[in-house]
Design a protein around this motif. Sequence first.
Motif, mmCIF file in Angstrom:
data_model
loop_
_atom_site.group_PDB
_atom_site.id
_atom_site.type_symbol
_atom_site.label_atom_id
_atom_site.label_comp_id
_atom_site.label_asym_id
_atom_site.label_seq_id
_atom_site.Cartn_x
_atom_site.Cartn_y
_atom_site.Cartn_z
ATOM 1 N N LYS A 59 3.126 -8.512 -6.625
ATOM 2 C CA LYS A 59 1.946 -7.759 -7.011
ATOM 3 C C LYS A 59 0.880 -8.743 -7.466
ATOM 4 C CE LYS A 59 4.171 -3.385 -8.191
ATOM 5 N NZ LYS A 59 4.343 -2.315 -9.209
ATOM 6 N N ASN A 60 -0.350 -8.528 -7.005
ATOM 7 C CA ASN A 60 -1.368 -9.535 -7.302
ATOM 8 C C ASN A 60 -2.750 -8.919 -7.478
ATOM 9 O OD1 ASN A 60 -2.080 -8.934 -4.665
ATOM 10 N ND2 ASN A 60 -1.768 -11.003 -3.889
ATOM 11 N N VAL A 61 -3.645 -9.736 -7.994
ATOM 12 C CA VAL A 61 -5.041 -9.319 -8.199
ATOM 13 C C VAL A 61 -5.769 -9.128 -6.870
ATOM 14 C CG1 VAL A 61 -7.255 -10.020 -9.198
ATOM 15 C CG2 VAL A 61 -5.145 -10.306 -10.506
ATOM 16 N N PRO A 62 -5.538 -9.968 -5.841
ATOM 17 C CA PRO A 62 -6.229 -9.743 -4.573
ATOM 18 C C PRO A 62 -6.001 -8.370 -3.953
ATOM 19 C CG PRO A 62 -5.425 -11.982 -4.633
ATOM 20 C CD PRO A 62 -4.873 -11.297 -5.851
ATOM 21 N N ALA A 63 -4.914 -7.695 -4.275
ATOM 22 C CA ALA A 63 -4.719 -6.320 -3.805
ATOM 23 C C ALA A 63 -5.203 -5.309 -4.831
ATOM 24 C CB ALA A 63 -3.241 -6.076 -3.487
ATOM 25 N N ASN A 64 -4.832 -5.482 -6.078
ATOM 26 C CA ASN A 64 -5.168 -4.494 -7.099
ATOM 27 C C ASN A 64 -6.655 -4.454 -7.425
ATOM 28 O OD1 ASN A 64 -2.580 -3.168 -8.569
ATOM 29 N ND2 ASN A 64 -2.043 -5.149 -7.710
ATOM 30 N N GLY A 65 -7.337 -5.607 -7.332
ATOM 31 C CA GLY A 65 -8.760 -5.646 -7.652
ATOM 32 C C GLY A 65 -9.622 -4.824 -6.709
ATOM 33 N N PRO A 66 -9.597 -5.108 -5.388
ATOM 34 C CA PRO A 66 -10.417 -4.298 -4.483
ATOM 35 C C PRO A 66 -9.968 -2.848 -4.417
ATOM 36 C CG PRO A 66 -9.051 -5.834 -3.245
ATOM 37 C CD PRO A 66 -8.950 -6.227 -4.692
ATOM 38 N N ALA A 67 -8.670 -2.606 -4.609
ATOM 39 C CA ALA A 67 -8.206 -1.214 -4.640
ATOM 40 C C ALA A 67 -8.824 -0.474 -5.818
ATOM 41 C CB ALA A 67 -6.682 -1.170 -4.718
ATOM 42 N N ALA A 68 -8.885 -1.113 -6.981
ATOM 43 C CA ALA A 68 -9.500 -0.472 -8.148
ATOM 44 C C ALA A 68 -10.977 -0.163 -7.886
ATOM 45 C CB ALA A 68 -9.357 -1.374 -9.374
ATOM 46 N N ILE A 69 -11.678 -1.098 -7.262
ATOM 47 C CA ILE A 69 -13.093 -0.873 -6.952
ATOM 48 C C ILE A 69 -13.244 0.330 -6.024
ATOM 49 C CG2 ILE A 69 -15.149 -1.851 -5.869
ATOM 50 C CD1 ILE A 69 -13.996 -4.647 -6.665
ATOM 51 N N LEU A 70 -12.416 0.385 -4.990
ATOM 52 C CA LEU A 70 -12.513 1.485 -4.029
ATOM 53 C C LEU A 70 -12.167 2.822 -4.670
ATOM 54 C CD1 LEU A 70 -12.998 2.563 -1.196
ATOM 55 C CD2 LEU A 70 -10.649 1.908 -0.613
ATOM 56 N N HIS A 71 -11.081 2.877 -5.429
ATOM 57 C CA HIS A 71 -10.725 4.140 -6.091
ATOM 58 C C HIS A 71 -11.853 4.610 -7.000
ATOM 59 C CE1 HIS A 71 -6.634 4.809 -4.728
ATOM 60 N NE2 HIS A 71 -6.339 3.545 -4.935
ATOM 61 N N ALA A 72 -12.475 3.688 -7.711
ATOM 62 C CA ALA A 72 -13.587 4.070 -8.588
ATOM 63 C C ALA A 72 -14.752 4.620 -7.779
ATOM 64 C CB ALA A 72 -14.026 2.873 -9.432
ATOM 65 N N ARG A 73 -15.060 3.998 -6.662
ATOM 66 C CA ARG A 73 -16.218 4.411 -5.876
ATOM 67 C C ARG A 73 -16.031 5.762 -5.192
ATOM 68 N NH1 ARG A 73 -18.453 -1.346 -3.271
ATOM 69 N NH2 ARG A 73 -19.031 -2.234 -5.302
#
Length: 333
Positions: free
Chosen positions: A143-157
């Motif tokens: 599990k890493n930031v490169p997956a969780n970071g953009p996923a968090a941005i997309l879910h928020a948007r």
Amino acid sequence: MDSAQRADAAERAITERHLRRLWGIPGTVLGRSAWPPRAGDRVHWHWNYWWQAHLLDCLVDAQLRRPDPARARTIERFARTIRLRNFGRWTNDFYDDMAWLGLALHRAGLEPDAVGTLVDDLRGGWTDDAGGGIWWRKGDRFKNVPANGPAAILHARVGEREHAARLLVWMEERLVDPDSGIVWDGLRVDTGELVALVYTYCQGVFLGACLELSEVDAAVRTVHAVADRCTVDGVLRGQGGGDGGLFAGILARYLALAAVELPGDAAGVARQLVLDSADACWEGASEGPLFSPEWTEPSPGTPPPPGHVARDLSVQLGGWMLLEAAASLSRED
């Protein structure tokens, strides 16, 4: 030459060198993975799904900067061609890849059903292993930031702020150095091994998630950590070719947003990082322009020599993304 003209030159160079039909099919367009192209690049055998997502995002940046009906048609064809090259599917096995394509399609205002499919797949990547978060890849144990970071941005948007916040909290608790504020790469779940590598990519997507969720203190801390740990003489440092060619450009995209959205000193720091990096990138470019993978160093020349990482589409997209970020700041003045 002002920042918009620089971004325009980058767009023109990259689209002329890299955009070609897929398998000769009329009405299609995709980015070749290298220039000058190898045989596999010519037929889009090496096509790198997530590089294409960033190329789509850069085209959207350009359309926001200078709207053009021809580019709008290219953006629509490009999105459809990604699905065609992916053998009729929007999804793949990498959660970070899918998050990037979802973000690009959402910004473009295209394929809402595809965005929904990608968001659903990302949501399904959450497990309670290691306290939460999504995997880097299906069937993997990392599990890493490169997956969780953009996923968090997309879910928020797309309005799923509660789930986005869960992803951000997991990253904050597990992958942020409490002393420096720098964001580490990831966690090997089965062994508990912390992969404490420092990538500009990770700083960028964590910062982006903080901005989407109005976590101002964490965003401010990240901007200052970037200035302290991820620069050379005030310029964002590169991380080679291949996937690394995109990393600093991704960080520049979210620093430009931070420069607009954050209060006080952090906004000024973020802005200066983008503008100084853009100046260095442009000044080091060779004819075309063709950008260096390291913005404090000169480009190897146009065309780059065989085997040089400046041939990679990712490296050139990183420079283009940076120049679009700088141009966006000039529009805010």
